[in-house]
Design a protein around this motif. Structure first.
Motif, PDB file in Angstrom:
ATOM      1  N   GLN A 244      31.934  -4.293  13.731  1.00 25.43           N
ATOM      2  CA  GLN A 244      31.204  -3.085  14.148  1.00 25.43           C
ATOM      3  C   GLN A 244      29.845  -3.009  13.478  1.00 25.43           C
ATOM      4  OE1 GLN A 244      31.444  -0.950  16.467  1.00 25.43           O
ATOM      5  NE2 GLN A 244      33.335  -1.900  17.170  1.00 25.43           N
ATOM      6  N   ALA A 245      29.842  -3.277  12.177  1.00 18.66           N
ATOM      7  CA  ALA A 245      28.585  -3.173  11.414  1.00 18.66           C
ATOM      8  C   ALA A 245      27.544  -4.152  11.959  1.00 18.66           C
ATOM      9  CB  ALA A 245      28.863  -3.446   9.931  1.00 18.66           C
ATOM     10  N   LEU A 246      27.987  -5.360  12.254  1.00 20.84           N
ATOM     11  CA  LEU A 246      27.054  -6.369  12.749  1.00 20.84           C
ATOM     12  C   LEU A 246      26.587  -6.027  14.164  1.00 20.84           C
ATOM     13  CD1 LEU A 246      25.538  -8.970  12.294  1.00 20.84           C
ATOM     14  CD2 LEU A 246      27.612 -10.259  12.791  1.00 20.84           C
ATOM     15  N   LEU A 247      27.505  -5.517  14.970  1.00 18.26           N
ATOM     16  CA  LEU A 247      27.126  -5.109  16.339  1.00 18.26           C
ATOM     17  C   LEU A 247      26.016  -4.067  16.299  1.00 18.26           C
ATOM     18  CD1 LEU A 247      30.438  -4.660  18.386  1.00 18.26           C
ATOM     19  CD2 LEU A 247      28.456  -6.041  19.009  1.00 18.26           C
ATOM     20  N   GLU A 248      26.172  -3.100  15.376  1.00 22.83           N
ATOM     21  CA  GLU A 248      25.152  -2.046  15.309  1.00 22.83           C
ATOM     22  C   GLU A 248      23.789  -2.613  14.952  1.00 22.83           C
ATOM     23  OE1 GLU A 248      26.611   1.215  12.868  1.00 22.83           O
ATOM     24  OE2 GLU A 248      28.381   1.283  14.201  1.00 22.83           O
ATOM     25  N   VAL A 249      23.778  -3.502  13.970  1.00 22.52           N
ATOM     26  CA  VAL A 249      22.506  -4.113  13.564  1.00 22.52           C
ATOM     27  C   VAL A 249      21.912  -4.884  14.749  1.00 22.52           C
ATOM     28  CG1 VAL A 249      21.479  -5.892  12.077  1.00 22.52           C
ATOM     29  CG2 VAL A 249      23.073  -4.225  11.116  1.00 22.52           C
ATOM     30  N   MET A 250      22.759  -5.653  15.407  1.00 23.37           N
ATOM     31  CA  MET A 250      22.268  -6.492  16.514  1.00 23.37           C
ATOM     32  C   MET A 250      21.761  -5.631  17.662  1.00 23.37           C
ATOM     33  SD  MET A 250      21.660  -9.548  17.196  1.00 23.37           S
ATOM     34  CE  MET A 250      20.400  -9.347  18.448  1.00 23.37           C
ATOM     35  N   ASN A 251      22.461  -4.540  17.951  1.00 19.84           N
ATOM     36  CA  ASN A 251      22.017  -3.678  19.056  1.00 19.84           C
ATOM     37  C   ASN A 251      20.654  -3.060  18.767  1.00 19.84           C
ATOM     38  OD1 ASN A 251      24.216  -4.266  20.578  1.00 19.84           O
ATOM     39  ND2 ASN A 251      25.364  -2.427  20.020  1.00 19.84           N
ATOM     40  N   ASP A 252      20.427  -2.674  17.504  1.00 16.38           N
ATOM     41  CA  ASP A 252      19.113  -2.114  17.139  1.00 16.38           C
ATOM     42  C   ASP A 252      18.015  -3.146  17.344  1.00 16.38           C
ATOM     43  OD1 ASP A 252      20.225   0.233  16.483  1.00 16.38           O
ATOM     44  OD2 ASP A 252      20.096  -0.020  14.295  1.00 16.38           O
ATOM     45  N   ILE A 253      18.292  -4.367  16.887  1.00 20.28           N
ATOM     46  CA  ILE A 253      17.284  -5.424  17.014  1.00 20.28           C
ATOM     47  C   ILE A 253      16.995  -5.674  18.492  1.00 20.28           C
ATOM     48  CG2 ILE A 253      16.825  -7.891  16.653  1.00 20.28           C
ATOM     49  CD1 ILE A 253      18.555  -7.697  14.097  1.00 20.28           C
ATOM     50  N   ALA A 254      18.072  -5.769  19.269  1.00 24.07           N
ATOM     51  CA  ALA A 254      17.896  -6.082  20.702  1.00 24.07           C
ATOM     52  C   ALA A 254      17.136  -4.957  21.398  1.00 24.07           C
ATOM     53  CB  ALA A 254      19.248  -6.307  21.354  1.00 24.07           C
ATOM     54  N   ALA A 255      17.442  -3.703  21.051  1.00 29.08           N
ATOM     55  CA  ALA A 255      16.756  -2.572  21.701  1.00 29.08           C
ATOM     56  C   ALA A 255      15.247  -2.700  21.456  1.00 29.08           C
ATOM     57  CB  ALA A 255      17.285  -1.257  21.156  1.00 29.08           C
ATOM     58  N   ARG A 256      14.881  -3.058  20.240  1.00 28.58           N
ATOM     59  CA  ARG A 256      13.454  -3.209  19.935  1.00 28.58           C
ATOM     60  C   ARG A 256      12.868  -4.404  20.676  1.00 28.58           C
ATOM     61  NH1 ARG A 256      11.834  -6.394  16.415  1.00 28.58           N
ATOM     62  NH2 ARG A 256      13.619  -6.225  14.994  1.00 28.58           N
ATOM     63  N   ARG A 257      13.569  -5.535  20.620  1.00 26.53           N
ATOM     64  CA  ARG A 257      13.015  -6.754  21.238  1.00 26.53           C
ATOM     65  C   ARG A 257      12.925  -6.617  22.762  1.00 26.53           C
ATOM     66  NH1 ARG A 257      12.114 -11.233  18.098  1.00 26.53           N
ATOM     67  NH2 ARG A 257      12.049 -12.556  19.943  1.00 26.53           N
ATOM     68  N   TYR A 258      13.953  -6.049  23.361  1.00 22.66           N
ATOM     69  CA  TYR A 258      13.915  -5.873  24.819  1.00 22.66           C
ATOM     70  C   TYR A 258      12.879  -4.804  25.188  1.00 22.66           C
ATOM     71  CZ  TYR A 258      17.781  -8.986  26.028  1.00 22.66           C
ATOM     72  OH  TYR A 258      18.563 -10.106  26.242  1.00 22.66           O
ATOM     73  N   GLY A 259      12.819  -3.739  24.370  1.00 21.28           N
ATOM     74  CA  GLY A 259      11.857  -2.666  24.629  1.00 21.28           C
ATOM     75  C   GLY A 259      10.424  -3.183  24.639  1.00 21.28           C
ATOM     76  N   ALA A 260      10.151  -4.209  23.842  1.00 18.37           N
ATOM     77  CA  ALA A 260       8.792  -4.754  23.741  1.00 18.37           C
ATOM     78  C   ALA A 260       8.340  -5.409  25.039  1.00 18.37           C
ATOM     79  CB  ALA A 260       8.718  -5.752  22.586  1.00 18.37           C
ATOM     80  N   PHE A 261       9.284  -5.669  25.944  1.00 16.85           N
ATOM     81  CA  PHE A 261       8.910  -6.280  27.229  1.00 16.85           C
ATOM     82  C   PHE A 261       8.368  -5.253  28.226  1.00 16.85           C
ATOM     83  CE2 PHE A 261      11.300  -9.785  25.601  1.00 16.85           C
ATOM     84  CZ  PHE A 261      10.847 -10.905  26.289  1.00 16.85           C
TER      85      PHE A 261
END
Ligand code: 5AD
Length: 506
Positions: free
Chosen positions: A409-426
């Motif tokens: 769960q902890a890793l999923l949360e970190v990964m989702n935050d990163i992905a939201a930022r990286r995908y948002g940058a598109f």
């Protein structure tokens, strides 16, 4: 990554079959098939696990269609149901066993006489034990015997039902996964295809069952693979994904390096030369196999997309060693730096195991920090699952389920935050996509993929199908981008030069 559902049995329409070695002239062959279909049984294949399994199911489906079998639209009407299984974690095995139990119960109640079979990784590792446990199962086909499935079914369907368990090794079996259905659509060919280039793995990571299920590394020849790719391209395929359990080991024992370029890089070069092909992908590589020749290939081979799936497994050197991965955290980070040096817009994804035996809070914290440091686009996170006869399963200090779950769960949360930022940058950028077909979640929309492997969903029409085209990203959500081709079409042709727009990225 599960890019497409298995072609096997999922389309109610008859698939288009690519069979380079067919002895029949096309027209005559299809007449024969039509005559046979009226009497031949229907088959449904359900696939569990990875893209390699999807590809195997597709090849078996194609083989069965060539013999005159039809592909049933669902398990509930099929005369033969085959489950193509995965052993990577216990959950995948249990799912297939439960499914088979349910199918058998249903058949006993309503449709006696259905033939049931297991294929693939769990069939390979469990063999006869599957029939001992589920006596209604008729057929068990291992990973080196997919090409014999039709033959076994013929025998089972013709005569008295004697159980068939075929899981021995077979020389040359790596070259038998070659027939294609091209997405199971009759009116159009698929624009992307998977091509199996090698089987097996010699790495022996301590957690991994693959050497038991897929055997040791065996590669096809470059000529054979290129011939298959050419055939696919001649049928309309524009993107090919080269598949294997450890593709970076391709040809390691059979193909001599040429000017420092490995067999795998030589293969990429040969596929690059196929006219009409637009894009090359591959999966799964091993980070250790990323020599400078491969890193450099990303800058040199125009069709090799800016995308890498690099399974890191852990950010802790202690864990990497216990896993027998063959690299350190620092070496992995150095590789990421090199790749981004050659292609700054590279999409980088990974696999991570949480809760490996002996993983401490500190080890796990190193994984979290590695994920942040690399800034992955996506990570597939796996809770460690002890596998039969693997060294890690015998290690002391197996972690409790709750701890594995918590770390997941902890890793999923970190990964989702990163992905939201990286995908948002598109958002607001123009990206080039290859349109693959209807979106899976909403078939009224189309989906395509950027070179860096981001899915883009958009409202499109028939004219967009199979095209390499630009879309403007209007929003992002989860691991999906949403785009609007109309915005791009309204702009002057040279969007890159438009002063108010950011430069297009792939
Ligand atoms: N437990 C959990 N995950 C595993 N994987 C492989 N073996 C196991 C296991 N025993 C994961 C690895 C690999 C991916 C395909 O599956 O992360 O890269």
């Amino acid at each position: 990554m599960g890019r497409r559902s298995a072609a096997g049995g999922e389309s109610p329409r008859m698939p288009r079959l690519i069979r380079p070695s067919s002895p029949f002239p096309r027209a005559r062959g299809s007449l024969i098939l039509h005559a046979l279909r009226a009497v031949m049984p229907s088959v449904y294949i359900k696939t569990y696990g990875c893209q390699m399994n999807e590809r195997d199911s597709e090849a078996v489906s194609a083989q069965l269609v060539a013999k005159g079998y039809t592909l049933a639209p669902s398990e509930s009407t099929a005369d033969v149901v085959l489950l193509n299984t995965c052993s990577i974690r216990d959950m995948a095995e249990q799912k297939a066993i439960n499914k088979m139990q349910n199918l058998i119960a249903e058949s006993r109640r309503n449709r006696p006489g259905v033939v049931f079979g297991f294929m693939g990784c769990m069939a390979q590792s469990r063999g006869q034990r599957l029939i001992d446990r589920l006596p209604d199962v008729d057929l068990v086909v291992g990973t080196q015997k997919f090409h014999r499935t039709a033959e076994h079914l013929d025998t089972l369907l013709k005569g008295p039902r004697r159980k068939v368990v075929d899981i021995g090794p077979e020389e040359g079996s790596q070259s038998t996964i070659r027939e294609h259905l091209l997405n199971g659509q009759v009116s159009r060919t698929a624009v992307t295809a998977f091509v199996s280039i090698m089987q097996g793995c010699n790495q022996h990571c301590t957690f991994c069952i693959v050497p038991q299920t897929r055997g040791s590394e065996r590669s096809r020849t470059i000529g054979d693979i290129v011939a298959e790719c050419r055939e696919l391209v001649s049928r309309g395929v524009r993107e090919i994904t080269l598949l294997g359990q450890i593709v970076t080991s391709f040809g390691r024992r059979d193909i001599a390096p040429v000017q420092g370029r490995s067999g795998f890089v030589q293969l990429l070069e040969a596929v690059q030369d196929i006219d009409g092909l637009e894009r090359i992908r591959f999966t799964s590589p091993h980070p250790k196999g990323y020599g400078d020749d491969l890193v450099e290939a990303y800058g040199r081979l125009s069709k090799l997309v800016e995308s890498a799936h690099l399974p890191v497994q852990s950010g802790s050197d202690r864990m990497l060693k216990a896993m027998h991965r063959g690299y350190t955290r620092e070496q992995f980070l150095k590789l990421i730096g090199k790749l981004r040096g050659v292609q700054p817009g590279m999409g980088i994804t990974t696999d991570i195991i949480v809760g490996f035996p002996g993983e401490t809070d500190d080890d796990f914290a190193r994984t979290l920090s590695l994920v942040r440091e690399v800034d992955f686009d996506m990570a597939f996170i796996f809770k460690y699952s002890p596998r039969h006869n693997t060294p890690a399963a015998a290690l002391p200090d197996q972690l409790p389920r709750a701890m594995r779950e918590e770390r997941n769960q902890a890793l999923l949360e970190v990964m989702n935050d990163i992905a939201a930022r990286r995908y948002g940058a598109f958002v607001g950028r123009t990206v080039e996509i290859l349109v693959e077909g209807p979106s899976r979640k909403n078939p009224a929309r189309l989906m395509g993929r950027t070179r860096c492997n981001k899915i883009v969903v958009f409202e499109g029409g028939e004219r967009h199908r199979d095209q390499v085209m630009d879309v403007r990203v209007t929003r992002s959500g989860g691991f999906t981008l949403y785009g609007d081709p109309a915005i791009v079409n309204l702009e002057p042709a040279s969007h890159a030069a438009a002063p108010h727009l950011p430069a297009p990225i792939s």
